[in-house]
Write a protein that holds these residues in place. Structure first.
Motif, mmCIF file in Angstrom:
data_model
loop_
_atom_site.group_PDB
_atom_site.id
_atom_site.type_symbol
_atom_site.label_atom_id
_atom_site.label_comp_id
_atom_site.label_asym_id
_atom_site.label_seq_id
_atom_site.Cartn_x
_atom_site.Cartn_y
_atom_site.Cartn_z
ATOM 1 N N LEU A 3 0.802 -1.200 0.000
ATOM 2 C CA LEU A 3 0.000 0.000 0.000
ATOM 3 C C LEU A 3 0.837 1.253 0.000
ATOM 4 C CD1 LEU A 3 -3.064 -0.415 0.146
ATOM 5 C CD2 LEU A 3 -1.762 -2.226 1.164
ATOM 6 N N THR A 5 0.709 5.491 1.205
ATOM 7 C CA THR A 5 0.034 6.353 2.162
ATOM 8 C C THR A 5 -1.051 7.120 1.444
ATOM 9 O OG1 THR A 5 1.671 8.056 1.734
ATOM 10 C CG2 THR A 5 2.081 6.587 3.599
ATOM 11 N N VAL A 11 -3.976 4.743 -5.168
ATOM 12 C CA VAL A 11 -3.706 4.050 -3.917
ATOM 13 C C VAL A 11 -3.852 2.556 -4.078
ATOM 14 C CG1 VAL A 11 -4.008 4.936 -1.606
ATOM 15 C CG2 VAL A 11 -5.647 5.527 -3.355
ATOM 16 N N ALA A 13 -5.033 -0.593 -2.093
ATOM 17 C CA ALA A 13 -5.730 -0.957 -0.864
ATOM 18 C C ALA A 13 -5.219 -2.287 -0.357
ATOM 19 C CB ALA A 13 -7.224 -1.009 -1.111
ATOM 20 N N ALA A 14 -5.562 -2.621 0.882
ATOM 21 C CA ALA A 14 -4.847 -3.682 1.587
ATOM 22 C C ALA A 14 -5.383 -5.070 1.388
ATOM 23 C CB ALA A 14 -4.889 -3.373 3.069
ATOM 24 N N GLN A 146 -6.331 -4.469 -6.579
ATOM 25 C CA GLN A 146 -6.617 -4.135 -5.186
ATOM 26 C C GLN A 146 -8.122 -4.151 -4.909
ATOM 27 O OE1 GLN A 146 -3.933 -3.578 -2.904
ATOM 28 N NE2 GLN A 146 -3.066 -4.592 -4.689
ATOM 29 N N ASN A 174 -7.298 4.956 0.245
ATOM 30 C CA ASN A 174 -7.301 3.585 0.750
ATOM 31 C C ASN A 174 -8.669 3.224 1.323
ATOM 32 O OD1 ASN A 174 -4.615 2.983 0.110
ATOM 33 N ND2 ASN A 174 -3.873 3.887 2.005
ATOM 34 N N GLU A 176 -9.836 2.201 4.095
ATOM 35 C CA GLU A 176 -10.234 2.655 5.425
ATOM 36 C C GLU A 176 -10.928 4.020 5.413
ATOM 37 O OE1 GLU A 176 -6.933 3.578 7.984
ATOM 38 O OE2 GLU A 176 -5.666 4.127 6.281
ATOM 39 N N THR A 205 -4.493 -1.787 9.049
ATOM 40 C CA THR A 205 -3.598 -0.746 8.545
ATOM 41 C C THR A 205 -4.217 0.066 7.425
ATOM 42 O OG1 THR A 205 -1.711 -2.149 9.112
ATOM 43 C CG2 THR A 205 -1.289 -0.294 7.646
ATOM 44 N N TYR A 206 -4.896 -0.609 6.492
ATOM 45 C CA TYR A 206 -5.443 0.075 5.331
ATOM 46 C C TYR A 206 -6.933 -0.135 5.140
ATOM 47 C CZ TYR A 206 -0.455 0.205 4.286
ATOM 48 O OH TYR A 206 0.897 0.401 4.361
#
Length: 256
Positions: A3, A5, A11, A13-14, A146, A174, A176, A205-206
């Motif tokens: 990922l 920031t 982006v 994503a996780a 992603q 991301n 989140e 985290t993401y």
């Protein structure tokens, strides 16, 4: 998890966690049952009475043994030749083996969920146009492969909304942040899933996003997603409301 920031750039994503979740590869629907072949690096594979390493051993299988998988369910997370997975394969009455040691020819779940419905809604398949691509940016300004890219594809393809990383003047970024971006854009965000919603989990985290394909009578729901089992891979699985790696807390209603 690969990922970036949160910036005004594309982006990635996780991957929600290093656990195995159901995958339907190549656009095919899940079969009613499946077959697999045991792969170990030495000792025989232990057969357990339930889906986890704490269940008693009821037998063992040598490398190369062919097994019939009647259904799959969650259990203890295990690392094996085929990655790290919490999926366990039922191969008989009171007989389970860790899916991380079973070759099925598909990168994920291949049989129905144990104790659940095997019916799959019409249109549920891996039709993502960038399947197999883990690099580069999609037309919606997310990284290919992603969860955010797949969710953007579903919103565009299934809902007919021209969604992108800058939809309605917001930077979605991301996973989140998607629920906050939706609220800022005036898009309804619910705590209850409906078919066509984008499910959001902000924890981790993401975070993670997925597309709600079906809502079950017991309050659980079926989601389509990418990048939650193995990198850049499609999943169709049962989910629930919660902040754990398999749950979602918010549901974006792009189309009422």
């Amino acid at each position: 998890m690969r990922l970036s920031t949160i910036t005004r750039k594309p982006v990635r994503a996780a991957v929600a966690a290093a656990i195995g979740l159901g995958v339907v590869a190549g656009g095919a629907a899940l079969a009613e049952a499946a077959t697999g072949t045991v792969k170990t690096t030495g000792a025989n594979l232990t057969v357990r009475s339930g889906p986890g390493t704490t269940y008693r051993a009821v037998g063992s299988l040598a490398k190369g043994t062919r097994v019939d998988i009647t259904c799959q369910t969650r259990g203890t997370t295990v690392s094996g030749p085929y990655g790290t997975s919490s999926w366990w394969d039922k191969i008989g009455s009171g007989r389970f083996v860790a899916d991380a040691y079973i070759y099925t020819g598909s990168d994920g779940r291949v049989a129905p969920l144990c104790g659940g419905s095997s019916s799959t809604p019409s249109g549920v398949k891996d039709d993502y146009p960038y399947r197999g691509q883990g690099t580069g940016v999609d037309p919606w300004n997310f990284y290919k492969g992603q969860c955010t890219s797949f969710a953007a594809w579903r919103v565009n393809h299934n809902l007919g909304i021209r969604f992108s990383n800058s939809y309605k003047g917001q930077h979605w970024g991301n996973a989140e942040h998607w629920d906050d971006a939706a609220r800022a854009a005036g898009i309804p965000v619910s705590k209850t899933p409906h078919v066509g919603d984008v499910a959001v989990r902000s924890s981790g985290t993401y975070g993670h996003v997925a597309y709600v394909a079906k809502v079950n009578a017991d309050g659980t729901f079926m989601v389509e997603e990418y990048n939650h089992v193995r990198a850049d891979t499609y999943s169709y699985r049962k989910a629930h409301r919660g902040t754990d790696a398999d749950g979602f807390t918010d549901f974006i209603r792009f189309k009422g």
